[in-house]
Motif scaffolding. Structure first.
Motif, PDB file in Angstrom:
ATOM      1  N   ALA A 129       5.753  -5.532  -5.482  1.00 26.10           N
ATOM      2  CA  ALA A 129       6.179  -4.132  -5.528  1.00 26.10           C
ATOM      3  C   ALA A 129       5.129  -3.226  -4.897  1.00 26.10           C
ATOM      4  O   ALA A 129       5.464  -2.241  -4.235  1.00 26.10           O
ATOM      5  CB  ALA A 129       6.446  -3.707  -6.966  1.00 26.10           C
ATOM      6  N   GLU A 130       3.856  -3.561  -5.082  1.00 25.23           N
ATOM      7  CA  GLU A 130       2.784  -2.754  -4.496  1.00 25.23           C
ATOM      8  C   GLU A 130       2.724  -2.902  -2.986  1.00 25.23           C
ATOM      9  O   GLU A 130       2.423  -1.956  -2.280  1.00 25.23           O
ATOM     10  CB  GLU A 130       1.434  -3.143  -5.097  1.00 25.23           C
ATOM     11  CG  GLU A 130       1.251  -2.668  -6.501  1.00 25.23           C
ATOM     12  CD  GLU A 130      -0.077  -3.104  -7.078  1.00 25.23           C
ATOM     13  OE1 GLU A 130      -0.759  -3.953  -6.464  1.00 25.23           O
ATOM     14  OE2 GLU A 130      -0.427  -2.598  -8.143  1.00 25.23           O
ATOM     15  N   SER A 131       3.003  -4.091  -2.496  1.00 23.83           N
ATOM     16  CA  SER A 131       2.898  -4.320  -1.057  1.00 23.83           C
ATOM     17  C   SER A 131       4.158  -3.896  -0.308  1.00 23.83           C
ATOM     18  O   SER A 131       4.135  -3.787   0.909  1.00 23.83           O
ATOM     19  CB  SER A 131       2.598  -5.792  -0.777  1.00 23.83           C
ATOM     20  OG  SER A 131       3.686  -6.596  -1.192  1.00 23.83           O
ATOM     21  N   ALA A 132       5.242  -3.652  -1.023  1.00 23.04           N
ATOM     22  CA  ALA A 132       6.479  -3.212  -0.379  1.00 23.04           C
ATOM     23  C   ALA A 132       6.298  -1.786   0.121  1.00 23.04           C
ATOM     24  O   ALA A 132       5.634  -0.973  -0.513  1.00 23.04           O
ATOM     25  CB  ALA A 132       7.642  -3.278  -1.362  1.00 23.04           C
ATOM     26  N   PRO A 133       6.884  -1.473   1.277  1.00 23.71           N
ATOM     27  CA  PRO A 133       6.770  -0.102   1.784  1.00 23.71           C
ATOM     28  C   PRO A 133       7.449   0.874   0.827  1.00 23.71           C
ATOM     29  O   PRO A 133       8.512   0.588   0.279  1.00 23.71           O
ATOM     30  CB  PRO A 133       7.492  -0.136   3.128  1.00 23.71           C
ATOM     31  CG  PRO A 133       8.210  -1.432   3.187  1.00 23.71           C
ATOM     32  CD  PRO A 133       7.668  -2.326   2.129  1.00 23.71           C
ATOM     33  N   THR A 134       6.800   2.000   0.610  1.00 26.18           N
ATOM     34  CA  THR A 134       7.351   3.003  -0.295  1.00 26.18           C
ATOM     35  C   THR A 134       7.974   4.121   0.502  1.00 26.18           C
ATOM     36  O   THR A 134       7.560   4.420   1.623  1.00 26.18           O
ATOM     37  CB  THR A 134       6.255   3.578  -1.216  1.00 26.18           C
ATOM     38  OG1 THR A 134       5.255   4.180  -0.396  1.00 26.18           O
ATOM     39  CG2 THR A 134       5.643   2.511  -2.083  1.00 26.18           C
ATOM     40  N   THR A 135       8.959   4.767  -0.092  1.00 29.26           N
ATOM     41  CA  THR A 135       9.619   5.881   0.577  1.00 29.26           C
ATOM     42  C   THR A 135       8.984   7.206   0.198  1.00 29.26           C
ATOM     43  O   THR A 135       9.240   8.208   0.832  1.00 29.26           O
ATOM     44  CB  THR A 135      11.114   5.920   0.203  1.00 29.26           C
ATOM     45  OG1 THR A 135      11.230   6.006  -1.220  1.00 29.26           O
ATOM     46  CG2 THR A 135      11.818   4.671   0.702  1.00 29.26           C
TER      47      THR A 135
END
Length: 201
Positions: A150-156
């Motif tokens: 979740a931390e490494s996923a790109p955030t919007t």
């Protein structure tokens, strides 16, 4: 994910105990809890809830165990808020074995809800109470992997930093420590002198 269930005795012993104690007044609340456990094992969840509540009315001596069982039944029927409330009541005066099971199962509940940082924290607490629990170790690592993903996923959102940074750093340290300990245990057995096989024949 593995669930931790507190069992007192096997079903055949329960039936024998129920028959033996059914005619006497000894241990009525305990008998009610045993009947609730039997109902739970049979999948008769409403009956087990009623029996646990009856046991709580009759005697509060082992209320932490009964509240834990009640929370487990609520969790089994997907009444998650009620399960957490019952587990909170159980935690007030619970012995270590009940606290371990409570944290482990709460971690499973949070994991299934996608609340991975909270699941990680519950598994960590369970391992503090029972460091040899392989199920809690595996679940801790699974929760950590989800937190890291979740931390490494790109955030919007702008800013981009995850809110679980502190948990993740601590999680990495704990996991690395556990890996070193586990590796050390396996290496210790690998470095022993070979045994003379003929000596045992």
């Amino acid at each position: 994910m593995e669930e931790v269930v507190l069992k007192l005795y096997g079903a055949p012993f329960l039936l024998l105990l129920l028959v033996a104690l059914s005619g006497c007044g000894f241990g009525d609340p305990y008998l009610t809890v045993l009947r609730g456990n039997l109902s739970f094992e049979r999948g008769e969840f409403q009956d087990s809830i009623v029996r646990y509540l009856d046991a709580l009315e009759a005697d509060r001596e082992f209320e932490s165990h009964v509240f834990y069982n009640l929370g487990t039944v609520y969790h089994a029927v997907a009444e998650n808020e009620a399960a957490v409330e019952a587990w909170d009541l159980a935690a007030a005066h619970a012995p270590p074995d009940v606290l371990f099971a409570l944290h482990h199962n709460r971690g499973n509940l949070y994991y299934r809800q996608g609340r991975y940082a909270e699941a990680y924290e519950q598994f960590r607490r369970a391992l503090m109470l029972n460091p040899s629990s392989m199920g809690s170790k595996i679940n801790l690592e699974l929760a950590l992997q989800r937190v890291q993903a979740a931390e490494s996923a790109p955030t919007t959102r702008s800013g981009g930093a995850g809110t679980n940074g502190a948990v993740s750093d601590e999680a990495r340290r704990v996991l690395e420590y556990m890996r070193r300990k586990e590796t050390g245990q396996w290496r210790a057995t690998d470095t022993q002198e070979p045994r003379d096989v003929e000596r045992y024949w």
